[in-house]
Motif scaffolding. Sequence first.
Motif, PDB file in Angstrom:
ATOM      1  N   LEU A 170       0.804  -1.218   0.000  1.00 43.14           N
ATOM      2  CA  LEU A 170       0.000   0.000   0.000  1.00 43.14           C
ATOM      3  C   LEU A 170       0.843   1.276   0.000  1.00 43.14           C
ATOM      4  O   LEU A 170       0.336   2.353  -0.291  1.00 43.14           O
ATOM      5  N   TYR A 205       6.598   0.125  -2.500  1.00 43.92           N
ATOM      6  CA  TYR A 205       5.937  -1.172  -2.671  1.00 43.92           C
ATOM      7  C   TYR A 205       6.929  -2.331  -2.624  1.00 43.92           C
ATOM      8  O   TYR A 205       6.937  -3.207  -3.482  1.00 43.92           O
ATOM      9  N   ARG A 210      -5.063  -1.107  -5.009  1.00 47.36           N
ATOM     10  CA  ARG A 210      -4.614   0.289  -4.931  1.00 47.36           C
ATOM     11  C   ARG A 210      -5.406   1.173  -5.888  1.00 47.36           C
ATOM     12  O   ARG A 210      -5.819   2.289  -5.535  1.00 47.36           O
ATOM     13  N   CYS A 225      -8.753   1.803  -4.444  1.00 47.78           N
ATOM     14  CA  CYS A 225      -8.641   2.781  -3.343  1.00 47.78           C
ATOM     15  C   CYS A 225      -8.523   4.202  -3.872  1.00 47.78           C
ATOM     16  O   CYS A 225      -9.089   5.136  -3.298  1.00 47.78           O
ATOM     17  N   GLU A 226      -7.794   4.383  -4.958  1.00 44.83           N
ATOM     18  CA  GLU A 226      -7.616   5.714  -5.548  1.00 44.83           C
ATOM     19  C   GLU A 226      -8.891   6.209  -6.217  1.00 44.83           C
ATOM     20  O   GLU A 226      -9.207   7.399  -6.152  1.00 44.83           O
ATOM     21  N   GLY A 239     -10.974   3.516  -0.263  1.00 44.26           N
ATOM     22  CA  GLY A 239      -9.621   3.939   0.086  1.00 44.26           C
ATOM     23  C   GLY A 239      -9.478   4.289   1.557  1.00 44.26           C
ATOM     24  O   GLY A 239      -8.546   3.850   2.230  1.00 44.26           O
ATOM     25  N   TYR A 257      -7.052   2.172   4.028  1.00 46.12           N
ATOM     26  CA  TYR A 257      -5.932   2.827   4.707  1.00 46.12           C
ATOM     27  C   TYR A 257      -6.085   2.769   6.223  1.00 46.12           C
ATOM     28  O   TYR A 257      -5.122   2.552   6.949  1.00 46.12           O
TER      29      TYR A 257
END
Length: 152
Positions: free
Chosen positions: A80, A84, A107, A110-111, A117, A121
């Motif tokens: 994350l 990486y 990822r 999440c973006e 996201g 997180y």
Amino acid sequence: MATIRHLFHEMPSDRRRQLTDLAVKVSIPRATRLFEEGRRADRFWIIRSGQVALDQRVPGRRAAVVETLGRDELLGWSWLFPPYLWHLGAETVGPVEAVEFDAGVVRALCESDPVVGRAMYRYVAETVAERLHGTRVRLLDLYGPQGSGLDP
């Protein structure tokens, strides 16, 4: 303890479905090396059963086990955060059943979706904080003048 239930509790059901649709059930044999310290972190797992030992390289010696993870625990958080790369190595202690996720796909999700996201997180941050606390307690037990002061 930050479990997968905490992650899903943070999300509406449609977002939860987006994440679970990315999960792949895997069976991993005993003594399987899952990742190596310093290598690319391109996936992560939620352990359903079994145990995985996290280890760290020690120059001139065998890798030292720093923690053992089990049921409902997150295996891998390096995926994350740039760059990486794995911070530790991991090997199964016995047979492991898990769900595996492609880190790049998660990822990207999440973006593109702030709700997913934020939940991801937060889940990873809580996991890291708990593990750092556990490490602190173990270090106090090993090196503190009177141990951690916590009852076993």
